[in-house]
Motif scaffolding. Structure first.
Motif, mmCIF file in Angstrom:
data_model
loop_
_atom_site.group_PDB
_atom_site.id
_atom_site.type_symbol
_atom_site.label_atom_id
_atom_site.label_comp_id
_atom_site.label_asym_id
_atom_site.label_seq_id
_atom_site.Cartn_x
_atom_site.Cartn_y
_atom_site.Cartn_z
ATOM 1 N N PHE A 1 0.812 -1.125 -0.005
ATOM 2 C CA PHE A 1 0.257 -0.001 -0.093
ATOM 3 C C PHE A 1 0.914 1.168 -0.075
ATOM 4 O O PHE A 1 2.068 1.161 0.543
ATOM 5 C CB PHE A 1 -0.945 -0.043 1.279
ATOM 6 C CG PHE A 1 -1.823 -1.053 1.316
ATOM 7 C CD1 PHE A 1 -2.465 -1.787 0.502
ATOM 8 C CD2 PHE A 1 -1.705 -1.834 2.795
ATOM 9 C CE1 PHE A 1 -3.314 -3.045 0.762
ATOM 10 C CE2 PHE A 1 -2.367 -2.789 3.086
ATOM 11 C CZ PHE A 1 -3.005 -3.590 2.055
ATOM 12 N N LEU B 1 -4.932 -8.515 -8.346
ATOM 13 C CA LEU B 1 -4.844 -7.447 -7.217
ATOM 14 C C LEU B 1 -5.349 -6.170 -7.487
ATOM 15 O O LEU B 1 -6.030 -5.497 -6.792
ATOM 16 C CB LEU B 1 -3.466 -7.320 -6.596
ATOM 17 C CG LEU B 1 -2.702 -8.867 -6.132
ATOM 18 C CD1 LEU B 1 -1.411 -8.621 -5.518
ATOM 19 C CD2 LEU B 1 -3.767 -9.359 -5.099
ATOM 20 N N GLU B 2 -5.109 -5.832 -8.443
ATOM 21 C CA GLU B 2 -5.616 -4.362 -8.916
ATOM 22 C C GLU B 2 -6.989 -4.436 -9.486
ATOM 23 O O GLU B 2 -7.861 -3.256 -9.152
ATOM 24 C CB GLU B 2 -4.714 -3.985 -10.367
ATOM 25 C CG GLU B 2 -3.348 -3.721 -10.178
ATOM 26 C CD GLU B 2 -2.552 -3.727 -11.475
ATOM 27 O OE1 GLU B 2 -3.085 -3.456 -12.440
ATOM 28 O OE2 GLU B 2 -1.156 -3.598 -11.232
ATOM 29 N N ALA C 1 -8.844 -4.141 -6.036
ATOM 30 C CA ALA C 1 -8.652 -2.653 -5.821
ATOM 31 C C ALA C 1 -9.585 -1.883 -6.199
ATOM 32 O O ALA C 1 -10.434 -1.174 -5.514
ATOM 33 C CB ALA C 1 -7.424 -2.259 -5.589
ATOM 34 N N LEU D 1 -8.922 -3.001 4.123
ATOM 35 C CA LEU D 1 -8.017 -3.406 3.002
ATOM 36 C C LEU D 1 -7.498 -4.902 3.039
ATOM 37 O O LEU D 1 -6.927 -5.438 2.074
ATOM 38 C CB LEU D 1 -6.882 -2.690 2.946
ATOM 39 C CG LEU D 1 -6.838 -0.967 2.576
ATOM 40 C CD1 LEU D 1 -5.736 -0.206 2.807
ATOM 41 C CD2 LEU D 1 -7.400 -1.045 1.038
ATOM 42 N N SER E 1 -7.489 -7.122 -0.274
ATOM 43 C CA SER E 1 -6.902 -6.734 -1.313
ATOM 44 C C SER E 1 -5.556 -7.342 -1.631
ATOM 45 O O SER E 1 -5.120 -7.289 -2.684
ATOM 46 C CB SER E 1 -6.915 -5.093 -1.125
ATOM 47 O OG SER E 1 -5.821 -4.741 -0.214
ATOM 48 N N LEU E 2 -4.959 -7.924 -0.704
ATOM 49 C CA LEU E 2 -3.863 -8.318 -0.838
ATOM 50 C C LEU E 2 -3.872 -9.994 -0.271
ATOM 51 O O LEU E 2 -4.865 -10.321 0.678
ATOM 52 C CB LEU E 2 -2.609 -7.976 -0.092
ATOM 53 C CG LEU E 2 -2.452 -6.380 -0.863
ATOM 54 C CD1 LEU E 2 -1.132 -5.867 0.291
ATOM 55 C CD2 LEU E 2 -1.895 -6.397 -2.046
ATOM 56 N N GLY F 1 -4.726 1.524 -1.545
ATOM 57 C CA GLY F 1 -4.432 0.325 -2.201
ATOM 58 C C GLY F 1 -4.587 0.404 -3.605
ATOM 59 O O GLY F 1 -5.574 1.301 -3.962
ATOM 60 N N VAL F 2 -3.970 -0.195 -4.423
ATOM 61 C CA VAL F 2 -2.788 -1.122 -3.943
ATOM 62 C C VAL F 2 -1.801 -0.712 -4.870
ATOM 63 O O VAL F 2 -1.627 -0.195 -6.002
ATOM 64 C CB VAL F 2 -3.048 -2.548 -4.225
ATOM 65 C CG1 VAL F 2 -4.138 -3.308 -3.351
ATOM 66 C CG2 VAL F 2 -3.512 -2.483 -5.772
ATOM 67 N N GLU F 3 -0.189 -1.032 -4.195
ATOM 68 C CA GLU F 3 0.990 -0.818 -5.072
ATOM 69 C C GLU F 3 1.283 -2.057 -5.496
ATOM 70 O O GLU F 3 1.772 -3.051 -4.731
ATOM 71 C CB GLU F 3 1.907 -0.264 -3.870
ATOM 72 C CG GLU F 3 3.288 0.027 -4.632
ATOM 73 C CD GLU F 3 3.322 1.398 -5.073
ATOM 74 O OE1 GLU F 3 4.278 1.940 -5.484
ATOM 75 O OE2 GLU F 3 2.550 2.327 -4.709
ATOM 76 N N THR F 4 1.369 -2.365 -6.883
ATOM 77 C CA THR F 4 1.817 -3.646 -7.318
ATOM 78 C C THR F 4 2.739 -3.344 -8.497
ATOM 79 O O THR F 4 3.426 -4.369 -9.010
ATOM 80 C CB THR F 4 0.588 -4.151 -8.072
ATOM 81 O OG1 THR F 4 0.013 -3.459 -9.039
ATOM 82 C CG2 THR F 4 -0.425 -4.676 -7.164
#
Length: 540
Positions: free
Chosen positions: A294, A398-399, A402, A445, A448-449, A480-483
């Motif tokens: 995140f 994951l995206e 989110a 969250l 989300s992961l 979120g999210v950082e991928t």
């Protein structure tokens, strides 16, 4: 010229103190110091009440040989190394050799093209996105109106993803040939502030990067290069020659075919369709680790005080950054990534129906919040399959989660740090106002992961408070999210000639190929690849 390293002075020292310190360190009279310049300036903030500036100084002195001999046992005094760039000694290509092609105009692609142009090799540069100013309009339009252009956004377009970032210009790569100095020199030539040449953690910021990218484009074209925008490479052409696969050209989305035997693939980490195309064409590709997590926002003032104590706000120090890591009890490493002092969290989607975040700062770093990605390292063993592109599948999953958690309208899902650690949904913001646009939708969250990432992050946020007092702030905002921390693949290349393991004439380069991470390392890789291409073109 000689260099003095580790010359320490108090943060508030007068300007005259630096010259006096050089004279004292060398043991020479003022008349013997002909000239001096700051090569590097950093700081030591371990003692917050007595922060020290640390200088590396290049000095021109009388009787240099005698001075060096007198200090022969001092490891911090010696001859200044030659950091000037030397073009590789490559003969001109044979008559009729097709010109080299560079795909992508991020930091790597720009430097591949610039070096080739400076060597007189007239590169053709192909960019799927728009020129940087049009791209900026599209990107801000997405943030304000939720209208995503999948070919013109934070990820795609002139300047690459680094254009919408903090503009950090430092890296931990090994750089014995001082390529990084060439990068900084070209940036200053293109309009960057001269201080990037000597501050320890140089950065530029988005708006200044826009102008610099335009200047670099102008130089490339003035030197004989050609750049085509909104030109997507749909396929590469490969033939077999004496039992070896050889690139022979590219096919554009409009059907045009362009011949080349020297092709640099300098795409970013989000060019998923190009990754797929290369894999389908038989180019060797393998999965590689990346990280997920995140974006975390705190008040910048809190980070400044935590790092600098009573010296918070000092202009020389600027907005404070941080770098933290925690090894969780479940075996996962959690760490800060792409920390943006005085910046904003931005929407970095490049595909419809998916939400992904990034961080950005202007040169001033004057926004109210500090933000950083806090991420968990994952490996191909965590991917849904053993397919070389399986990391992309995980990113997309994951995206997409989110996107749904945020309300299915490109708002990002968010949660307060205290609620996240306690495992309860958030319902109202506290003292920290999120910077993400279009908006942050408060939720839980946890979905989300993957569970292992959530567990590691919950543990890490509490542990980080021991490293930075006040970091575990109940109403700090997680978004979120950082991928997209790095490429999910590596397009493997030879160590000596930088060409694909199984396809001659194909030069995988930069972040998308899995050989860089950030503006500086990508630009340096671009220089290396340009030199390799020039040498390959010279071969008879």
């Amino acid at each position: 010229m000689l260099r003095i390293n580790e010359l320490k002075l108090p943060l508030d020292h007068p300007e005259t103190a630096l010259r006096a310190a050089v004279l004292a360190r060398l043991g020479i009279p003022d008349a013997d110091l002909i000239d001096m310049s700051v090569f590097k300036r950093s700081y030591d903030a371990r003692k917050k009440s007595a922060i020290m500036l640390i200088y590396s100084i290049d000095a021109e002195v009388r009787n240099e040989a005698a001075v060096l001999a007198r200090h022969a046992k001092d490891q911090y005094i010696g001859p200044s190394p030659d950091t000037g760039y030397k073009f590789v000694d490559a003969a001109p290509p044979a008559a009729g050799t097709p010109r080299p092609i560079v795909v992508g105009t991020g930091p790597c692609g720009l430097f591949v093209a610039l070096i080739l142009a400076q060597m007189g090799l007239n590169p053709l540069v192909l960019e799927r996105g728009k020129v940087v100013r049009e791209r900026t309009v599209d990107t801000f339009g997405f943030w304000r109106k939720r209208k995503l252009d999948t070919e013109s956004n934070v990820q795609f377009g002139e300047g690459g993803a680094g254009t919408f970032s903090d503009g950090k210009l430092y890296s931990q790569i090994k750089d014995k040939k001082h390529y990084g100095r060439k990068v900084l020199t070209e940036f200053v030539k293109s309009g960057a502030p001269e201080e990037i040449m000597y501050v320890s953690k140089p950065h530029i910021g988005t708006f200044r990067l826009v102008k610099m990218v335009e200047q670099m484009r102008a130089e490339i074209t003035a030197l004989g290069g050609e750049i085509r925008f909104q030109t997507r490479v749909e396929d590469i052409m490969v033939s077999e020659e004496n039992g070896v696969r050889q690139v022979t050209g590219v096919r554009l989305a409009g059907g045009e075919e362009i011949a080349t035997r020297h092709l640099a693939i300098a795409i970013g980490h989000s060019a998923r369709d190009t990754f797929q195309m290369l894999y389908e064409r038989g180019v060797y590709v393998e999965a590689k680790p990346f990280s997920i997590g995140f974006r975390v926002e705190h008040p910048q003032s809190l980070i400044d005080v935590c790092r600098f104590g009573p010296n918070a706000g000092n202009k020389l120090l600027g907005a404070a950054d941080y770098k933290i890591v925690h090894h969780a009890s479940n075996g996962r490493s959690v760490y800060s990534f792409c920390m943006c002092p005085g910046g904003t969290v931005v929407a970095a989607s490049s595909e419809e129906g998916r939400v992904v975040t990034n961080g950005m700062s202007q040169y001033s770093r004057a926004e109210r919040n500090a933000n950083s990605a806090i991420v968990v390292e994952i490996t191909p063993a965590d991917f849904p399959s053993q397919h070389p592109l399986a990391g992309i599948d995980l990113q997309r999953e994951l995206e997409s989660r989110a996107y749904v958690l945020g309300g299915s309208n490109y708002d990002a899902p968010g949660q307060l740090m205290g609620d996240f650690v306690a495992g309860r949904p958030s319902t109202a913001f506290g003292s920290v106002t999120p910077s993400f646009k279009p908006a942050v939708h408060l939720t839980d969250l946890a979905p989300s992961l993957p569970d292992y990432a959530i567990t590691a992050l919950r543990e890490a946020f509490v542990a980080f408070d021991k490293q930075i007092k006040g970091y575990f702030k109940e109403d700090a905002v997680l978004t979120g999210v950082e991928t997209r921390t790095s490429s999910p693949i590596r397009i493997k290349r030879n160590d000596d000639d930088y060409q694909s393991l199984n396809t001659r004439g194909l030069f995988p380069a930069g972040e998308g190929a899995g050989y860089a991470g950030g503006i500086m390392s990508a630009a340096v890789d671009g220089i290396r690849v340009a030199e390799a291409m020039a040498l390959a073109m010279a071969a008879r």
